[in-house]
Scaffold this active site. Sequence first.
Site, PDB file in Angstrom:
ATOM      1  N   CYS A  34       0.868  -1.179   0.000  1.00 51.47           N
ATOM      2  CA  CYS A  34       0.000   0.000   0.000  1.00 51.47           C
ATOM      3  C   CYS A  34       0.898   1.220   0.000  1.00 51.47           C
ATOM      4  CB  CYS A  34      -0.897  -0.005   1.242  1.00 51.47           C
ATOM      5  SG  CYS A  34      -1.858   1.510   1.481  1.00 51.47           S
ATOM      6  N   GLU A  48     -12.341   0.402  -6.897  1.00 55.33           N
ATOM      7  CA  GLU A  48     -12.804  -0.684  -6.035  1.00 55.33           C
ATOM      8  C   GLU A  48     -14.324  -0.810  -6.051  1.00 55.33           C
ATOM      9  OE1 GLU A  48     -11.726  -2.482  -1.652  1.00 55.33           O
ATOM     10  OE2 GLU A  48     -10.244  -1.662  -3.008  1.00 55.33           O
ATOM     11  N   CYS A  97      -0.408   3.965  -6.530  1.00 52.76           N
ATOM     12  CA  CYS A  97      -1.456   3.274  -5.776  1.00 52.76           C
ATOM     13  C   CYS A  97      -1.620   1.909  -6.436  1.00 52.76           C
ATOM     14  CB  CYS A  97      -2.767   4.051  -5.804  1.00 52.76           C
ATOM     15  SG  CYS A  97      -4.150   3.169  -5.020  1.00 52.76           S
TER      16      CYS A  97
END
Length: 289
Positions: free
Chosen positions: A78, A162, A194
């Site tokens: 992350c 997402e 990301c």
Amino acid sequence: MVASTHRDRPIGVFDSGVGGLTVLHELLVQLPQEDFVYLADTARFPYGERSQAELQEFSLQIAEELIRRQVKLLVVACNSATAAALPLLQERMMRTTLGVDVIGVVRPGAVHAVAATRTGRVGLLATTATVESGAYAEAIAAADPHVDLVQVPCPDLTEIIEGGFPFDQRVVDTVRRYCAPLREARVDTVVLGCTHYPLVRPMLQRMLGPGVTIISSGAPLARQVEHVLGSRSLQAGRTEGEGTYSFLCTGDPEPFRTMGTRFLQMPLGEVAQVDVAGGALAGGGPALA
């Protein structure tokens, strides 16, 4: 010589959600003999607008859970957590009785971008937290101080990605908006800061143009993991067959399993739900055995 029980422990990988599965995919491909355990902090997703203090607390709590599972190496898949918490994680994890190394996604991607650029103009697409941390600017300057970095914060792109498939016009318009300043700056290399963004890589390539090199951190990070395992004599003991991989999440396992299959491009199988709050590492308590 490292005991075989240490060599046969899994590698821990964590992210705020399913994005880190793009990193896990590269690890599974490049290190097929290794075992992995992946933890998604879906209950607290997204990380991109969190404060540094929050991200440090969350990261330490997750590290505590993975230490309980006897990981031999920790991969922070992350960007936001890497930018906010990597030095703290490295210091705390080396103080545990396992002495676990921690690798983040920022430096491998930054170094790869510096090597790839032909003009010295590099772009970055990332969450607000990652951009504001200055982690990529620092990593790129350390690799080559003459490279110019154009940073574009993308506060809503992670959540949109997402949100599910298929991608609609909203995604197209959002990606185009974030690509515009990079086109204007005439960058020739763009870092995807990301781990969700590789899912829209074809869209990004179309909007940035065929002459722009897009860098994602999964492959260079996997090479770094392989190097660290070798230097510590921690490679898996098996010489034949494939390792295992398992999944944990802090939220509802079912949405994670459904979405995660698309990101990983492999079956997920069972996903166990865990509560990571209140770990000893976060509170500065004693190290685990």
